[in-house]
Design a protein around this motif. Structure first.
Motif, PDB file in Angstrom:
ATOM      1  N   THR A  31       2.164   1.842  -3.481  1.00  0.00           N
ATOM      2  CA  THR A  31       1.091   2.381  -4.311  1.00  0.00           C
ATOM      3  C   THR A  31       0.885   3.864  -4.022  1.00  0.00           C
ATOM      4  O   THR A  31       0.708   4.679  -4.941  1.00  0.00           O
ATOM      5  CB  THR A  31      -0.217   1.604  -4.082  1.00  0.00           C
ATOM      6  N   HIS A  32       0.939   4.241  -2.752  1.00  0.00           N
ATOM      7  CA  HIS A  32       0.783   5.641  -2.358  1.00  0.00           C
ATOM      8  C   HIS A  32       1.931   6.492  -2.924  1.00  0.00           C
ATOM      9  O   HIS A  32       1.699   7.583  -3.457  1.00  0.00           O
ATOM     10  CB  HIS A  32       0.734   5.758  -0.833  1.00  0.00           C
ATOM     11  N   ILE A  33       3.143   5.992  -2.825  1.00  0.00           N
ATOM     12  CA  ILE A  33       4.310   6.718  -3.348  1.00  0.00           C
ATOM     13  C   ILE A  33       4.182   6.898  -4.858  1.00  0.00           C
ATOM     14  O   ILE A  33       4.417   7.987  -5.387  1.00  0.00           O
ATOM     15  CB  ILE A  33       5.624   5.990  -2.977  1.00  0.00           C
ATOM     16  N   ALA A  66       0.830  -1.206   0.000  1.00  0.00           N
ATOM     17  CA  ALA A  66       0.000   0.000   0.000  1.00  0.00           C
ATOM     18  C   ALA A  66       0.864   1.256   0.000  1.00  0.00           C
ATOM     19  O   ALA A  66       0.546   2.242  -0.674  1.00  0.00           O
ATOM     20  CB  ALA A  66      -0.939  -0.006   1.208  1.00  0.00           C
ATOM     21  N   LEU A  67       1.979   1.220   0.739  1.00  0.00           N
ATOM     22  CA  LEU A  67       2.891   2.358   0.760  1.00  0.00           C
ATOM     23  C   LEU A  67       3.488   2.599  -0.626  1.00  0.00           C
ATOM     24  O   LEU A  67       3.558   3.741  -1.086  1.00  0.00           O
ATOM     25  CB  LEU A  67       4.001   2.145   1.787  1.00  0.00           C
ATOM     26  N   GLY A 109       1.462   6.972  -6.664  1.00  0.00           N
ATOM     27  CA  GLY A 109       0.410   7.953  -6.923  1.00  0.00           C
ATOM     28  C   GLY A 109       0.877   9.376  -6.659  1.00  0.00           C
ATOM     29  O   GLY A 109       0.589  10.301  -7.427  1.00  0.00           O
ATOM     30  N   PHE A 110       1.624   9.557  -5.583  1.00  0.00           N
ATOM     31  CA  PHE A 110       2.174  10.867  -5.234  1.00  0.00           C
ATOM     32  C   PHE A 110       3.110  11.354  -6.336  1.00  0.00           C
ATOM     33  O   PHE A 110       2.980  12.483  -6.822  1.00  0.00           O
ATOM     34  CB  PHE A 110       2.916  10.766  -3.897  1.00  0.00           C
TER      35      PHE A 110
END
Length: 133
Positions: A107-109, A104-105, A111-112
């Motif tokens: 994926t977040h990175i 999840a981290l 997206g950012f």
């Protein structure tokens, strides 16, 4: 850093790797490897001759950080597990307890980084800075 430096020189600027390297304290040898990958991915163009060097192949506001990072094979990795690893993680016979957390981290990175353009970096328009103000 090198792509942002190139963008900071202005639209259509052509810069040598030695000039970029001197400003950013990056070795020319390393920049040669990186810019070969960036050229292959279509982010920069090489210009031959005495005034040669590299220029951005498209406007800096159309280039995402995620794209640049992927072009140079430097995708952020939060853990040693592979995304395809649904059953077992690196060095294990089963999934680690934090597998989904690190996935999840990542994926977040991603997206950012995909939400920020090179021009955003040059202009200092970063979400983290805007949230802190």
């Amino acid at each position: 850093m090198a792509v942002a430096d190139l963008a900071a020189q202005g639209e259509g600027a052509c810069e040598s790797l030695s000039a970029i390297g001197a400003r950013q304290a990056i070795s020319v040898t390393f920049l040669e490897q990186i810019f070969a990958k960036l050229r292959k991915a279509g982010y920069v163009e090489s210009v031959r001759g005495a005034q040669g060097g590299y220029s951005l192949a498209r406007s800096a506001h159309l280039i995402s950080l995620d794209g640049v990072i992927r072009a140079v094979d430097a995708a952020p990795k939060a853990h040693g597990c592979t995304p395809e690893s649904k059953i077992a993680c690196t060095g294990r016979t089963d999934r680690c307890l934090t597998h989904d957390l690190w996935g999840a981290l990542e994926t977040h990175i991603e997206g950012f980084l995909s939400s920020i353009s090179v021009q955003d970096v040059v202009d200092g328009r970063l979400p983290i800075l805007e949230a802190a103000e």
